[in-house]
Structure formats: structure tokens, C-alpha cells
Design an enzyme around this catalytic site. Structure first.
Site, PDB file in Angstrom:
ATOM      1  N   GLU A   1       2.674   4.947  -4.084  1.00 28.99           N
ATOM      2  CA  GLU A   1       2.435   5.910  -5.221  1.00 28.99           C
ATOM      3  C   GLU A   1       3.873   6.770  -5.265  1.00 28.99           C
ATOM      4  OE1 GLU A   1       0.096   5.655  -2.912  1.00 28.99           O
ATOM      5  OE2 GLU A   1      -0.999   4.277  -4.318  1.00 28.99           O
TER       6      GLU A   1
ATOM      7  N   ASP B   1      -9.122   3.692  -2.540  1.00 23.77           N
ATOM      8  CA  ASP B   1     -10.034   4.249  -1.559  1.00 23.77           C
ATOM      9  C   ASP B   1     -11.315   4.508  -2.160  1.00 23.77           C
ATOM     10  OD1 ASP B   1      -8.038   3.116   0.233  1.00 23.77           O
ATOM     11  OD2 ASP B   1      -7.430   5.093   0.673  1.00 23.77           O
TER      12      ASP B   1
ATOM     13  N   ASP C   1       0.788  -1.227  -0.082  1.00 24.12           N
ATOM     14  CA  ASP C   1      -0.073   0.063   0.019  1.00 24.12           C
ATOM     15  C   ASP C   1       0.803   1.376   0.149  1.00 24.12           C
ATOM     16  OD1 ASP C   1      -2.346   1.608   0.167  1.00 24.12           O
ATOM     17  OD2 ASP C   1      -2.354   1.388   2.273  1.00 24.12           O
TER      18      ASP C   1
HETATM   19  O1  MIG Z   1      -3.702   5.954   4.731  1.00 28.48           O
HETATM   20  O2  MIG Z   1      -3.626   0.634   5.522  1.00 28.48           O
HETATM   21  O3  MIG Z   1      -5.714   2.447   0.283  1.00 28.48           O
HETATM   22  O4  MIG Z   1      -6.685  -0.109   1.877  1.00 28.48           O
HETATM   23  O5  MIG Z   1      -6.494  -0.154   4.495  1.00 28.48           O
HETATM   24  C1  MIG Z   1      -4.469   4.805   4.608  1.00 28.48           C
HETATM   25  C2  MIG Z   1      -4.732   1.443   5.940  1.00 28.48           C
HETATM   26  C3  MIG Z   1      -3.529   3.564   4.209  1.00 28.48           C
HETATM   27  C4  MIG Z   1      -4.927   3.099   2.281  1.00 28.48           C
HETATM   28  C5  MIG Z   1      -5.345   1.722   1.560  1.00 28.48           C
HETATM   29  C6  MIG Z   1      -6.314   0.720   2.398  1.00 28.48           C
HETATM   30  C7  MIG Z   1      -5.939   0.691   3.732  1.00 28.48           C
HETATM   31  C8  MIG Z   1      -5.421   1.905   4.650  1.00 28.48           C
HETATM   32  N1  MIG Z   1      -4.476   2.810   3.605  1.00 28.48           N
END
Ligand code: MIG
Length: 808
Positions: free
Chosen positions: A421, A494, A418
Site C-alpha cells: 500500500e 484481510d 503483499d
Molecule cells: O502483516 O504475509 O493480507 O494475506 O497472509 C500481515 C502475512 C501480512 C497480510 C496479507 C495476508 C498475509 C499476511 N500479510
């Protein structure tokens, strides 16, 4: 020989008009002064630029321009060896006073000597691609280098598709979009850019499809006729104008060729095609165990539980919170024996903490990203202030891979990447001056941003591979660049619990599939906010037909499990998750075709019938694999909907009613039904109901045979489902050839591979038999069959290794 003699009609003079709206700040190639050929590559020098044309195949030509000086080193993260070889069956070069002409057996490229503008025509002399202003460039005054642009002629009925995960309408005509991956919490259909960077689009002109892969990792833009309705352009804020033109001629073939070019995916473990349950976050251990027990006691199938960031000790990657999870190894081992796999999240940020071994190793070895003047880049994410590994450095990737030893030893079965980016609180992403290794081509973040996440996913998958022995890895990533399909699956980030987002999820998964990334899914039910039971049920029904099938939510607004909305919804949801498991051999075979032939797993209607204008604009309907046509319900309170049936004949999956294509029909869809059709001639393999992959020996494989009055070939693929033994012949490939008339139906089977299926027999269910059969003969012997009055189906059992069956 096609292409030897230039066809004069299209070669006369400067066939492209001049454009006088050139700006003073724009630079253009001028007259060619020199050219040379090296095998399949051609170099055309004009005063300020060189155009390199590489004929990579009969359908693929690459164009690459230098700006002023020499070409850059030819390196790409999307295409491992861009210059290694060509598989064109022949390349014919010719010249007229005004043109260079390079022909393959499929396409012909005409390059104007006066200004390097070019066009590409197919065998029918149909122009597929034609420079308008063509290639040009501008100074990038702030950072150095050039903004490189390509502007091409747009015809009135041209249509455009693909480009990764864009949440806008499927057809991109009239849109301007940008690639610069961002963490876009709660994005909507107008949001741009979002998470993924796939600079590849498909054009359809007069029913013929082509693709352009603009392999440039800088911030890039695509304008499909928004600024001017007679031109489309793509450009980037640095790097080279470097693109691959790919001729289909069908849209699906364009995606296939693009996927082969940027790398085919790996066969995933079969369990990863089962149902995944996720939330931010399930903890502590008792909650995870209870969740698992609830699935089993309610008999709702589930293979995977995801652990979001709270399993870690203070969000430190590769650690466990010892209070919440005192003994992860025994927890996972218990869950494994109950048929659950565990996926843990791993973010890129490494907490600045002198007592933390990952931080220390990274610091000592200079693995973290630095600002241009030398200091390390510090950014805030979940752990607080962090340093960030430079995943574009092969040494760093190698180190990152090594870090998975512990998690794999604990029994973790897959990894969720995650925030790659990369996302940073406050600033959004890295400052642009950050330095990256870029595999030995040092650069700033301007060039590395769009590939950072993909290189993280790559190192993550390689890490699992290193410690998993003969088992297959599984990675899911939020950020991606072209070619990510080689390493990872993806999800769409999200989204929101709304009907609009169910519709967007459907579009995004189709678009990703057209972009070479079939292994995709959305957060079912929406990440942000809570759906009601109806929305969640409808979204599960759609998710059954997406390659990646996971419920996830932010956890802020209550739970979202299959039983959250009460028993009437739970009953339907259970039935659909069961259906997913019944369909596994079909989905797995579809995945095998994706791995083997690069065939996109989801096909939008524009990929099914390029001749049908209606198919250019429809986006709710899509196909999963070769045989299923699906159309989700995207509104509350309805009992059906209108949907478009593309060319061909289709059986309604629920009623067996046969409908013919190229028409819009009304389909009943009470809450317990999602509109689904099966293509006439299909053979659909079905597993018995199961709670998880490998729960029990498969005692029989059911084949639903949708009879036809023509000849149709079907392929079913099976193997161990989780090992690499298939590489040594341990697979079972079943080719089934259907041949029907109005009085008989014949099925021939050819089996390849040495994998011994656990079941001795097939249960056959024949649908759509209109004649009154008397005999069913299998390999020459009569066998019994039963007729089901109500369903109008015939049922019989045969040895799984039969060769020929004749129903007459
Ligand atoms: O700032 O890890 O898209 O699926 O549950 C949020 C927490 C960070 C974004 C991800 C989401 C995940 C969440 N993350």
C-alpha cells in the site's frame, strides 16, 4: 449530419444557474479570453486556468485544467499514452454567443464561455453530466499546490457504482469515500479507505450509463450526494483536475471502455484459474508435501499452493529459509510433477542487513526511498527495519525484475505481492515527505502513495516475464491503482470469517470487476478467525464463481483446508471444487473475452438491465460471464432464499426448470446447492473431472446446450493454456450459433485458429427441448441420440469440427 446544427433549445444563454454558496477560499475559472484547437484537442484560456478538452473517441472526452500556470507534464501510470491519438469518427466544433460546443457522433459537450462550466448530452439530448459549481480549487497551504475539485449536479434517481474494492454497499449513492490505500486488517463494510485506489465511477441516469475516470493519484475523495443531495463531487489533495468522461450507453460498455483506456489484461495461465490453497504459513517442506499429498489422496482438485512469508530466511525477499526448505528446487520439481504450482510471497521491505545482497545492491545503486532532506527512509515490517525500493523509478523496477531470476530458476510459478500500500508497522505507511522518482517527475509520497503497489506488481510481472521464456506469469497484488489489470490479479485483503464478510466478498469482487479488475477473489473462509463448516462450504460455493479462487487464512485459529470441517462438508466442498474444474473452459473463455473485448467477467445486476429499477439496488445476485447467474447463500441455517431474476429466461442449473426474469423468486438451496441459473440459449463447455489443469488429455468436451426459441451466439476459446503460442495462431475459437423454434433447434459452428484440441469429439447435452424430435442431423447425416427420461435431456456425440446440426 448529427450535431452540425446546434439545437437552440438547449443552447440558450447561461443555461447553468449561478451558485452563491461559493466560499472565499475557493477559486473558480472566469470568462474565456482565448481559445485554440489542435486536432482533437481544444484549449480554453481564462484568466487563472486553462481547460484542455481532448476528444479521444466518439464516447470519450477528457477534461484537464491547469491551475494558474502551465499544464503539468502529461504523464499517467493508468494510461500509458494519454495524448497519443483520438479515434473519434468526427469532431464538430461550433460556437454561440455564450457557448463552445464540441460534438462527436455520440455526445455533445457544451462549455460556458463565462466560467468554463460544461455539460454533456447524448444524441437524445439527455443530459448525462452537468457541472454544478464545476471545477474549482483551493490552496493546499501545508504542502503547496491546490486541492482540485469538481462538483456536479445530482438528479434524484441517479445511481453510482464502481470505485475499486470499497466494502460498502454496491450502490454508492449517498456515500462519501476516499482513495488512500491502507493495510486495513479486519476491515468491515464501513471501513474506508481500504487497500485499492481506483478513481473511476459509473453513473446511471435515466437508464443511461456513463463513467468518470479521475486520473489523479493524490489522496482523493468522492461524494455521491452525501453532503448535499443535489450534487456529487470528486476532489484530490493535489495534482490536476484531470478526468475522462466515458459514455456507455450501458454500464458494461462503460467498464469496457474504461478498461480499454487504462489497459486490457493479459491471458493468465489456465492453472491460475484452478483452486489455490494458502495459509500463513505452510512450512516446513514436509508440511507442504503432506498438504499436496492430502489433496491428491482425498481427490480434491488443487493447482496451487501459496507460500507465505515464513519460507524466507528471516523474511528477506528472494531467499529461502534453508532449514525449513533445504532444497526448494527439488521440492518444487516434485510438486510440479504431481500437478502443483508454487506461488511465493514477496513484500516490498528489504531488510537492512549488510550481509544481504539485495540490500547491498539497492543501497549501492540508490534504489531505496529517501526522506525529503536526503536520508533513507527506515521502516519496520516483518524483517525488522527495512529500506523500501522506489518502484516509481524505472531503473528500480528493472532491478526488481532482475531479482526474480533465482525464484524462477527454483521453479516458482507465480508471485504474491503483499504490504504494498505500502504498509509499515507503527506509522501505517510512508511519511508524506518521502521522495519518489515518479518516472522522471520527482514528487513526494503524497503523489506516489496510491500507485506504489501497482508499480511493484508491474515490476514483479515483468521480472517473471523475463525469466519464464514462453510461459505466462502470474502475479497477485493487494494494493492497486487504476490500470493494475494490465499486470496482476488482486485479492481483497484481510477479511474475517463471518457471514457478513461472505456478503462483502461478493460485493467487492463485483465492484472490482466493474472497475476493470475482473481477476479478483477473496480469502475464502475469511483471513481472520475460523469459519464453521457451513460458512466455509457456502464461501467455497461462491468462490467457484469468482475469477480468483483461493482459500487463505491467518493460520492463527487452526487450519482451513477443504477437509478441516469433517466428511459431510468435505464431500460437498470436493464436489464444488470439481465443478470449478469442469467449468474451466467456460471460465477461460470468459477470461478471453475480458482480455479481448475488456468485458467484465462478473456483472452485477445494474450491468444487466439499466431499465429495471430493482437492478439498481440488488447486490447479492451477479453473473459470471455471459451465461451464469449466481446468488450466494449469505446466512446460516437456511434451505433456500429469495433472489431476483433479471430480464430474460433462465434455466435453473440444478433442476432445468425454466424461469422468466424481472421477478423475485424463492430458490431451494440446501447446503449442497448454491442458487445458479443458466441463460436460455447458452452453450456451456465442460471439461471432464480433473485433479489439476493438465492432469490428463481432455478426451472429450461436453457442450451443454440450453436451447432457445431465438438466435443466440456463443463463443468458446481454447489454447495451450500456459504459453504464448496463441499469438501465432495456436488457439481454437469456436463460434456456435443457436437458432431455435418451437419445432426445431439448429446449431452452426465456425471454428477459427490452428490449435489442435486433444479431443476428437463433443458430447452434446440438449436442455429444454419441448418438441418431440425425430431426427438429429449433423452435416446432413442422421446420427443417434439418447433421451434421458429423468433429466429430460438429449445426448449425442459429434465430431468436434462439425458445421451444422439440426434437431427436429
Ligand atoms: O502483516 O504475509 O493480507 O494475506 O497472509 C500481515 C502475512 C501480512 C497480510 C496479507 C495476508 C498475509 C499476511 N500479510
Amino acid at each position: 449530419m448529427a450535431g452540425t446544427q446546434p439545437d437552440e433549445s438547449i443552447f440558450e444563454g447561461n443555461y447553468m444557474e449561478k451558485f452563491d454558496d461559493r466560499k472565499d477560499s475557493e477559486f473558480y475559472p472566469n470568462q474565456v479570453i482565448n481559445w485554440k484547437r489542435k486536432d482533437w484537442k481544444f484549449y480554453f484560456d481564462s484568466r487563472d486556468t486553462t481547460l484542455e478538452v481532448s476528444v479521444l473517441g466518439d464516447f470519450i472526452i477528457r477534461f484537464r485544467y491547469s491551475v494558474y500556470e502551465n499544464m503539468e507534464d502529461d504523464f499517467s501510470y493508468a494510461i500509458p499514452n494519454p495524448t497519443i491519438s483520438s479515434n473519434a469518427s468526427e469532431i464538430i466544433f461550433s460556437e454561440t454567443d455564450d457557448l463552445f460546443i464540441i460534438s462527436t457522433v455520440q455526445i455533445k459537450c457544451l462549455i460556458q464561455k463565462s466560467d468554463l462550466r460544461h455539460k454533456i448530452v447524448n444524441n437524445e439530448n439527455q443530459t448525462l453530466f452537468e457541472n454544478e459549481k464545476g471545477y474549482h480549487w483551493r490552496e493546499e497551504k501545508n504542502h503547496g499546490g491546490y486541492i482540485v475539485l469538481s462538483t456536479n449536479k445530482l438528479e434524484k434517481d441517479d445511481q453510482f457504482f464502481a470505485l475499486g474494492d470499497k466494502p460498502c454497499r454496491l450502490n454508492l449513492k449517498g456515500k462519501k469515500l476516499q482513495l488512500w490505500g491502507v493495510d486495513h486488517y479486519g476491515y468491515g463494510s464501513d471501513s474506508d479507505p481500504v487497500y485499492k485506489n481506483v478513481p473511476f465511477f459509473i453513473g446511471i441516469r435515466k437508464s443511461k450509463a456513463f463513467g468518470v475516470f479521475f486520473d489523479n493519484t493524490f489522496r482523493s475523495f468522492f461524494d455521491f450526494g452525501k453532503e448535499r443531495d443535489n450534487a456529487y463531487s470528486f476532489w484530490a489533495h493535489g495534482g490536476e483536475m484531470n478526468y475522462y468522461f466515458i459514455y456507455g450507453p450501458t454500464a458494461s460498455e462503460v467498464t469496457e471502455k474504461y478498461t480499454v483506456l487504462t489497459g486490457k489484461p493479459q491471458l493468465p495461465p489456465m492453472w491460475s484459474l484452478g483452486y489455490h490453497q494458502s495459509k500463513w504459513s505452510y512450512y516446513p517442506e514436509t508440511v507442504v508435501r503432506e498438504l499436496a499429498e492430502t489433496f491428491r489422496s482425498k481427490k480434491i482438485p488443487c493447482d496451487v499452493i501459496h507460500l507465505d512469508i515464513d519460507y524466507m530466511d528471516g523474511y528477506r525477499c528472494f531467499t529461502w529459509d534453508n532449514e525449513r526448505f533445504p532444497n526448494p528446487k527439488s521440492m518444487i520439481s516434485d510438486l510440479n510433477s504431481d500437478g502443483f504450482k508454487i506461488i511465493t510471497i514477496i513484500d516490498p521491505g528489504i531488510k537492512i542487513d549488510k550481509d544481504y545482497w539485495v540490500y547491498k545492491q539497492g543501497l549501492d545503486n540508490q534504489y531505496f526511498c529517501k526522506r525529503s532532506d536526503g536520508p533513507l527512509f527506515r521502516g519496520s515490517v516483518w524483517p525488522g527495519l527495512c529500506y523500501f525500493p522506489d518502484f516509481t523509478n524505472p531503473k528500480v523496477r528493472n532491478w526488481w525484475s532482475s531479482l526474480f531470476e533465482g525464484l524462477i530458476d527454483d521453479g516458482v510459478d507465480g508471485i504474491w505481492n503483499d504490504m504494498n500500500e505500502p504498509a509499515v508497522f507503527e506509522e501505517g505507511t510512508f511519511p508524506l515527505d518521502i521522495r519518489h522518482d515518479y518516472d522522471g517527475h520527482p514528487c513526494s509520497h503524497r503523489k506516489a502513495h496510491n500507485v506504489y503497489g501497482m508499480q511493484m506488481a508491474r515490476a514483479t510481472t515483468e521480472g517473471q516475464r523475463r525469466f519464464l521464456d514462453n510461459k505466462r506469469p502470474f502475479t497477485i497484488t493487494r494494493s492497486a491503482y487504476a490500470g493494475v489489470q494490465r499486470y496482476s490479479s488482486v485479492w481483497t485483503g484481510d477479511n474475517v470469517a463471518s457471514w457478513e464478510h461472505l456478503r462483502i466478498a461478493n460485493v467487492q469482487c463485483q465492484r472490482l470487476s466493474a472497475s476493470g479488475i475482473s481477476f479478483a477473489g477473496s480469502d475464502i473462509g475469511g483471513f481472520i478467525d475460523s469459519p464453521d463448516g457451513e460458512l466455509y462450504t457456502r464461501w467455497i460455493q461462491l468462490g467457484v464463481f469468482h475469477p480468483f479462487f483461493r482459500t487463505h487464512s491467518s493460520g492463527d485459529h487452526g487450519d482451513k483446508e477443504p477437509w478441516t470441517f469433517g466428511s459431510s462438508y468435505e464431500r460437498i466442498i470436493r464436489r464444488y471444487i470439481e465443478l470449478r474444474y469442469e467449468l474451466l473452459p467456460y471460465i477461460y473463455s470468459t477470461f478471453w473475452k475480458y482480455v479481448t473485448y475488456a468485458t467484465p467477467m462478473l456483472k452485477s445486476l445494474f450491468m444487466i438491465d439499466e431499465q429495471d429499477p430493482e437492478c439498481m439496488f440488488r447486490e447479492d445476485e451477479f453473473m459470471l460471464g455471459e451465461d451464469f447467474l449466481i446468488c450466494p447463500i449469505t446466512e446460516p441455517g437456511v434451505n433456500g432464499r429469495k433472489m431476483y431474476i433479471p430480464k430474460g429466461s433462465w434455466f435453473n442449473f440444478w433442476t432445468d426448470e425454466l424461469v422468466s426474469g424481472r421477478q423475485e423468486i424463492w430458490v431451494d438451496a440446501p447446503l449442497s446447492k448454491i442458487p445458479v441459473f443458466v441463460k436460455r440459449g447458452a452453450v456451456i463447455p465442460i471439461y471432464p473431472k480433473m485433479q489439476y489443469v493438465g492432469e490428463k488429455e481432455i478426451f472429450e468436451l461436453t457442450l451443454h446446450i440450453y436451447t432457445c426459441e431465438s438466435e443466440v451466439e456463443n463463443t468458446i476459446y481454447e489454447d495451450s493454456g500456459d504459453s504464448y503460442d496463441f499469438q501465432n495462431g495456436q488457439y481454437r475459437l469456436m463460434k456456435l450459433f443457436s437458432k431455435g423454434t418451437d419445432k426445431s433447434f439448429e446449431l452452426n459452428q465456425v471454428v477459427d485458429g490452428e490449435f489442435e484440441a486433444s479431443y476428437p469429439q463433443y458430447r452434446l447435452v440438449f436442455h429444454g427441448i419441448e418438441f418431440k424430435p425425430s431426427d438429429l442431423k449433423v452435416d446432413g447425416e442422421k446420427i443417434d441420440y439418447h433421451y434421458h427420461e429423468k433429466k429430460k435431456t438429449y445426448e449425442a456425440w459429434v465430431n468436434k469440427d462439425f458445421n451444422q446440426l439440426v434437431f427436429s
